[in-house]
Scaffold this active site. Structure first.
Site, mmCIF file in Angstrom:
data_model
loop_
_atom_site.group_PDB
_atom_site.id
_atom_site.type_symbol
_atom_site.label_atom_id
_atom_site.label_comp_id
_atom_site.label_asym_id
_atom_site.label_seq_id
_atom_site.Cartn_x
_atom_site.Cartn_y
_atom_site.Cartn_z
ATOM 1 C CE1 TYR A 115 -2.866 -3.264 1.120
ATOM 2 C CE2 TYR A 115 -4.421 -1.456 1.231
ATOM 3 C CZ TYR A 115 -4.160 -2.813 1.170
ATOM 4 O OH TYR A 115 -5.199 -3.708 1.169
ATOM 5 C CE LYS A 160 4.658 -17.211 -0.764
ATOM 6 N NZ LYS A 160 3.978 -18.503 -0.629
ATOM 7 C CG ASP A 191 1.621 -19.989 1.568
ATOM 8 O OD1 ASP A 191 2.346 -19.863 2.579
ATOM 9 O OD2 ASP A 191 2.054 -20.474 0.491
ATOM 10 C CG ASP A 215 -7.086 -6.219 3.075
ATOM 11 O OD1 ASP A 215 -8.086 -5.941 3.760
ATOM 12 O OD2 ASP A 215 -7.110 -6.294 1.827
ATOM 13 C CG ASP A 219 -12.017 -9.633 4.510
ATOM 14 O OD1 ASP A 219 -11.801 -8.713 5.319
ATOM 15 O OD2 ASP A 219 -12.727 -9.492 3.491
HETATM 16 C C1 IPM Z 1 -9.933 -2.916 4.834
HETATM 17 C C2 IPM Z 1 -10.218 -2.605 3.372
HETATM 18 C C3 IPM Z 1 -9.286 -1.548 2.841
HETATM 19 C C4 IPM Z 1 -7.880 -2.116 2.882
HETATM 20 C C5 IPM Z 1 -9.607 -1.040 1.434
HETATM 21 C C6 IPM Z 1 -11.008 -0.589 1.297
HETATM 22 C C7 IPM Z 1 -8.679 0.063 1.029
HETATM 23 O O1 IPM Z 1 -10.220 -3.756 2.609
HETATM 24 O O2 IPM Z 1 -9.935 -1.999 5.666
HETATM 25 O O3 IPM Z 1 -9.753 -4.101 5.154
HETATM 26 O O4 IPM Z 1 -7.446 -2.799 1.951
HETATM 27 O O5 IPM Z 1 -7.205 -1.872 3.880
HETATM 28 MN MN MN Z 2 -10.086 -5.577 3.790
#
Ligand code: IPM
Ligand code: MN
Ligand code: NAD
Length: 322
Positions: A115, A160, A191, A215, A219
């Site tokens: 990023y 990684k 991974d 990130d 999730d």
């Molecule tokens: C998060 C989101 C953000 C990220 C995006 C929307 C820029 O996915 O906060 O997890 O990648 O950090």
């Molecule tokens: Mn995210």
């Protein structure tokens, strides 16, 4: 006086943040709330998704409660949430995942890595520079170590390094800091770590990793607790702090009063904790558990409750347990 900046953003941000705000109001009638409008909707209205004026407003608050923003896949559109994280130097992204028999804290580096924003894009080739610095790595791993010391004292480093030179540096700095701090630590390729986290969640405590891996991992890990509707996060810097659900603006369900507000409410819990109200934080978490055990759930958890109805039920329990 305590001021909380409120950023609903886009999509379900307009539904889950009012619920989380009401929870804060129920506990702290004296809190001052400062609404700040940013995001794709703002861009459609004004041509600018987030101006310096909004960044300055966020800086005046004691803490920020943030919903989610829509980032259209357009060249030259800068993600608002990334801009805010950078402008406020919110380098530590804490993403807790707690359930029966496990309590994991993902500590994601939040300002560099993939990023970095250093990119070039042509018709046939595009590049993104993945930047890992000593300064960036030292400060994130030190945050992770401090957290581990307050918890079970275990740290896992996700990377990684078998492929990426930038992650050799990340792993080596993390390893050396963990060794000097005298904590128990191990490291794993990201991974393999993603799968093992799902198979053996109890084996983990604090997991530190680079920006994009954190990130994705957060999730994935939300699967352990019932999905994105339940996963909160904190973005912490040395001067400012912003609290937001892990999920996005969910355009597929927006505007229907069906989004799960738990991730947003739990983000408010992390905000209370940050501001020193441990008792309030605990009361809200207990209230969420009580409401779920009463069978009141949103659709993602197999229930029929709407976003607002779930929120009202949580506030009722908070008031009753006063
Ligand atoms: C998060 C989101 C953000 C990220 C995006 C929307 C820029 O996915 O906060 O997890 O990648 O950090
Ligand atoms: Mn995210
Ligand atoms: P998303 O997290 O918005 O949604 C992924 C899936 O999870 C969708 O099916 C959605 O309906 C579901 N979901 C998410 N939150 C939920 C909730 N509270 N209750 C019930 N279901 C929920 O991710 P996406 O669809 O990949 O992205 C949508 C937009 O959000 C994109 O523009 C993306 O850039 C943005 N985004 C913003 C942030 C942020 O502002 N911090 C975070 C992630 C994504």
């Amino acid at each position: 006086m305590t001021t909380i900046a409120i950023v609903e953003g886009d999509g379900i941000g307009h539904e889950v943040i009012p619920v989380a705000r009401s929870v804060l109001e129920a506990l702290h009638p004296a809190y001052e709330f400062l609404p700040v409008d940013v995001g794709y909707g703002m861009w459609e209205r004004t041509g600018c998704p987030c101006a310096d004026k909004e960044i300055d407003a966020l800086k005046t608050a004691d803490a920020i409660l943030f919903g989610a923003v829509t980032t259209p896949p357009m060249k030259d559109y800068q993600s608002v949430v990334l801009r805010i994280r950078k402008a406020l130097d919110l380098y530590a992204n804490l993403r807790p995942v707690q359930g029966d028999g496990f309590d994991i804290m993902i500590v994601r580096e939040n300002t560099e890595g993939l990023y970095s924003g250093i990119e070039e894009s042509g018709p046939d080739r595009a590049t993104t520079l993945r930047v890992v610095t000593r300064k960036g790595t030292e400060r994130i791993v030190r945050s992770a170590i401090r957290l581990a010391q307050q918890r079970s004292g275990r740290l896992t480093i996700g990377h990684k390094a078998n492929v990426l030179k930038s992650d050799v540096l990340f792993r080596d700095i993390c390893t050396s800091e963990a060794r000097s701090a005298g904590i128990t630590f191990n490291d794993k390729y990201i991974d393999a770590l993603a799968l093992d986290l799902l198979q053996h969640p109890a084996a983990y405590d604090v997991v530190v990793t680079t920006n994009i891996f954190g990130d994705i991992l957060s999730d994935v890990a939300s699967y352990l607790v019932g999905g994105l509707g339940l996963a909160p996060s904190a973005n912490i810097g040395d001067r400012y702090a912003l609290f937001e659900p892990v999920h996005g603006s969910a355009p597929d369900i927006a505007g229907r009063n069906i989004a799960n507000p738990i991730a947003a409410i739990r983000s408010a819990v992390m905000l209370l904790d940050y501001l020193g109200d441990k008792d309030g934080a605990c009361r809200v978490e207990i209230a969420i558990g009580t409401v779920i055990s009463q069978g009141i759930r949103t659709r993602d958890l197999g229930g029929l409750a709407g976003t607002r109805e779930f929120g009202d039920a949580v506030i009722r329990v908070i008031r009753k347990n006063r």
